[in-house]
Scaffold this active site. Structure first.
Site, PDB file in Angstrom:
ATOM      1  N   ARG A  76     105.646  36.607  68.835  1.00  0.00           N
ATOM      2  CA  ARG A  76     105.742  37.889  68.120  1.00  0.00           C
ATOM      3  C   ARG A  76     105.900  39.045  69.102  1.00  0.00           C
ATOM      4  NH1 ARG A  76     100.939  39.318  64.987  1.00  0.00           N
ATOM      5  NH2 ARG A  76     102.142  41.222  65.144  1.00  0.00           N
ATOM      6  N   LYS A 130     107.217  46.205  72.518  1.00  0.00           N
ATOM      7  CA  LYS A 130     107.129  45.877  71.078  1.00  0.00           C
ATOM      8  C   LYS A 130     106.601  47.071  70.284  1.00  0.00           C
ATOM      9  CE  LYS A 130     103.443  43.437  69.035  1.00  0.00           C
ATOM     10  NZ  LYS A 130     103.037  44.257  67.926  1.00  0.00           N
ATOM     11  N   ASN A 131     105.469  47.612  70.735  1.00  0.00           N
ATOM     12  CA  ASN A 131     104.841  48.664  69.929  1.00  0.00           C
ATOM     13  C   ASN A 131     105.614  49.977  69.977  1.00  0.00           C
ATOM     14  OD1 ASN A 131     102.920  46.847  69.227  1.00  0.00           O
ATOM     15  ND2 ASN A 131     101.256  47.765  70.412  1.00  0.00           N
ATOM     16  N   ASP A 154      93.641  53.365  54.994  1.00  0.00           N
ATOM     17  CA  ASP A 154      93.127  54.591  54.370  1.00  0.00           C
ATOM     18  C   ASP A 154      93.565  55.862  55.104  1.00  0.00           C
ATOM     19  OD1 ASP A 154      91.514  53.525  56.417  1.00  0.00           O
ATOM     20  OD2 ASP A 154      89.802  54.760  55.840  1.00  0.00           O
ATOM     21  N   LEU A 155      93.632  55.828  56.429  1.00  0.00           N
ATOM     22  CA  LEU A 155      94.011  57.038  57.180  1.00  0.00           C
ATOM     23  C   LEU A 155      95.493  57.369  56.965  1.00  0.00           C
ATOM     24  CD1 LEU A 155      92.094  56.350  60.525  1.00  0.00           C
ATOM     25  CD2 LEU A 155      91.390  57.802  58.613  1.00  0.00           C
ATOM     26  N   ARG A 188     102.316  43.375  60.286  1.00  0.00           N
ATOM     27  CA  ARG A 188     101.520  44.492  59.820  1.00  0.00           C
ATOM     28  C   ARG A 188     102.202  45.838  60.042  1.00  0.00           C
ATOM     29  NH1 ARG A 188      96.582  46.756  58.412  1.00  0.00           N
ATOM     30  NH2 ARG A 188      96.875  48.803  59.298  1.00  0.00           N
ATOM     31  N   ASP A 205      94.516  45.827  73.380  1.00  0.00           N
ATOM     32  CA  ASP A 205      95.535  44.770  73.491  1.00  0.00           C
ATOM     33  C   ASP A 205      95.485  44.047  74.840  1.00  0.00           C
ATOM     34  OD1 ASP A 205      96.366  45.338  70.972  1.00  0.00           O
ATOM     35  OD2 ASP A 205      98.278  46.248  71.515  1.00  0.00           O
ATOM     36  N   CYS A 265      93.909  41.007  58.890  1.00  0.00           N
ATOM     37  CA  CYS A 265      94.479  40.033  59.797  1.00  0.00           C
ATOM     38  C   CYS A 265      93.348  39.518  60.664  1.00  0.00           C
ATOM     39  CB  CYS A 265      95.610  40.626  60.629  1.00  0.00           C
ATOM     40  SG  CYS A 265      95.052  41.796  61.840  1.00  0.00           S
ATOM     41  N   ARG A 308      91.682  46.068  59.248  1.00  0.00           N
ATOM     42  CA  ARG A 308      92.836  46.954  59.429  1.00  0.00           C
ATOM     43  C   ARG A 308      93.253  47.657  58.136  1.00  0.00           C
ATOM     44  NH1 ARG A 308      96.806  44.293  63.868  1.00  0.00           N
ATOM     45  NH2 ARG A 308      97.191  46.451  64.359  1.00  0.00           N
ATOM     46  N   PRO A 309      92.375  48.506  57.599  1.00  0.00           N
ATOM     47  CA  PRO A 309      92.735  49.240  56.378  1.00  0.00           C
ATOM     48  C   PRO A 309      93.833  50.272  56.652  1.00  0.00           C
ATOM     49  CG  PRO A 309      90.632  50.018  57.239  1.00  0.00           C
ATOM     50  CD  PRO A 309      91.060  48.886  58.118  1.00  0.00           C
TER      51      PRO A 309
END
Ligand code: UD1
Length: 421
Positions: free
Chosen positions: A400, A22-23, A124-125, A92, A304, A116, A121-122
């Site tokens: 998912r 998935k990732n 900003d980076l 996301r 994970d 979430c 989980r911002p």
């Protein structure tokens, strides 16, 4: 809402070919926007996050065909550079479209992915790094971004964010700029994106290391690519064997990618055998406890896999401590496992679970609720180990990332049915 009904208490066994990752595949699907032509992706997992990403690609103007594990995307002509809120909110990782759309169209409008259940989980980076390339980004309830010309830059990440590194690569790979990134995430999924793009004609060095250098190219060419197998699905299967005192072989997986996980299982007393592209795990009795395990960025123990590990440790001999250091709120599994009479307390300040292992006789089947994708999979692991019939509600979370979890459980000899309401 759908539920998984699992009757546990039996050791599982068997050989399983692991689904596509998935990732790994989600950023590749975003990257297909950069190919002005056809991208063919094979071994693509049939999971709802992929369905959602393909819907977004279609809404942007791509033609998409999907047949079992093969996906064909034609991104010759794009009509739009805005992602709808309805689709972005479901997933996301739609944030990877920010870099891909900036790379392709020079502009993007994407709803802010928001928090979430596993943490704030911002982004900003992502924004800091894209601004280093010259992007102008306005943050309202949506992100409005424009990148007129990608500038050469040196970017030092204060934290090795997987998604932020991938976004910089996507935004800069087709450009006239040279980008040096330091303290990059070393996850195999970053390396996979680099390999995919290089096969399409990109010039990216250092994928999978902490320094990545992107030398922009004029264009990418059409590509056919086979996605690697999912290391977290493989790890979840190994957890099933450890929790049920079973014996499972996962096939089609590079053992290097899972070495942090297999080392931990070996320390817990499981018999782990590594092959060139497979791993087998046998557990002959109750596992040993782990005095302290911390989740870390790759090559450390993956966040994970943290919930699945806790599901195994509830029956360990002795007390274990598992500390989550990647996300700030990822112990949602704990109250669910307590319903099964697991003995766990949480130290909130440390984000640590203290697990006193109990003999299986004292653990009970229960009615459970999946708090998120991986914790949902971890509840499957726990339910398979404990005698009696457990119900896991909100199993949509599990879909998912896992292709047909009920079938996967049955393929190793477990009992699992889906109940859709
Ligand atoms: C990816 C994976 C996810 C995995 C995670 C860590 C995908 C689709 N998802 O998520 O399954 O759990 O890597 O291995 O590949 N952070 C910030 N600001 C940012 C970006 C991140 O503070 O701009 C923080 C996050 O809140 C989190 C940590 O950094 O606490 C790690 O996040 P990151 O590596 O970016 O994970 P994702 O790419 O979102």
């Amino acid at each position: 809402m759908s539920s998984l009904i699992i009757t546990g208490g039996y050791p599982v066994s068997g050989e399983v070919q692991v689904q596509g990752s998935k990732n790994a595949v989600l950023p590749l699907l975003a990257a297909s926007l950069l190919v002005k032509g056809t991208t063919v992706i094979e071994h693509c997992p049939d999971i709802s996050d992929v369905t959602c990403m393909l819907e977004i690609l279609k809404s942007l103007g791509c033609t998409v065909l999907r047949d079992k594990e093969t996906v064909i995307i034609d991104a010759e002509i794009l009509g739009r550079s805005a992602v709808s809120r309805q689709n972005a909110e479901k997933m996301r990782s739609s944030i990877s479209l920010l870099g891909a759309l900036l790379g392709r169209e020079g502009r993007a409008r994407i709803p802010l992915p928001g928090g979430c259940s596993i943490g704030k989980r911002p982004v900003d980076l992502h924004l800091m790094a894209l601004r280093c390339l010259g992007a102008e980004i306005e943050e309202k309830d949506e992100l409005y971004a424009v990148l007129r010309k990608c500038h050469s830059a040196e970017i030092v990440f204060p934290y090795p964010s997987v998604g932020a590194v991938q976004n910089v690569i996507l935004a800069s790979v087709v450009s006239s700029a040279s980008i040096v990134m330091r303290n990059c995430a070393r996850e195999p999924e970053v390396e996979e994106l680099c390999m995919f793009l290089n096969r399409a004609g990109a010039n990216i060095r250092g994928g999978g290391t902490d320094t990545i250098i992107v030398t922009g190219v004029k264009k990418l060419c059409e590509i056919r690519y086979i996605v690697r197998s999912d290391r977290i699905v493989a790890g979840t299967l190994l957890s099933m064997a450890a929790a049920t005192q079973g014996d499972i072989t996962v096939k089609g997986i590079d053992p290097f990618e899972l070495s942090a996980v297999t080392n931990v299982f070996a320390n817990m007393g499981c018999q782990v055998k590594l092959y060139t592209d497979a791993i087998s795990l046998r557990a002959d009795g109750r596992v040993r406890c782990l005095p302290l395990l911390k989740t870390l960025p790759y090559p450390g123990f993956p966040t994970d896999m943290q919930s699945q590990l806790i599901s195994v440790l509830i029956q360990a001999r002795g007390t274990s401590v598992v500390r989550e250091t990647v996300f700030e709120n990822r112990l949602g599994i704990v109250p669910e496992l307590r319903r099964m009479h697991a003995d766990i307390v949480v130290n909130r300040r440390e984000q640590a679970a203290i697990i006193r292992g109990r003999d299986k006789r004292y653990l009970h089947a229960a009615e459970l609720m999946a708090p998120d994708l991986r914790a949902g999979a971890a509840l499957v692991v726990a339910a398979m180990a404990v005698e009696g019939t457990s119900t896991i509600k909100k199993s949509e979370y599990v879909e998912r990332g896992y292709e047909n979890m009920a079938q996967l459980v049955r393929s190793v000899g477990g009992s699992c049915q889906v109940l859709s309401e």
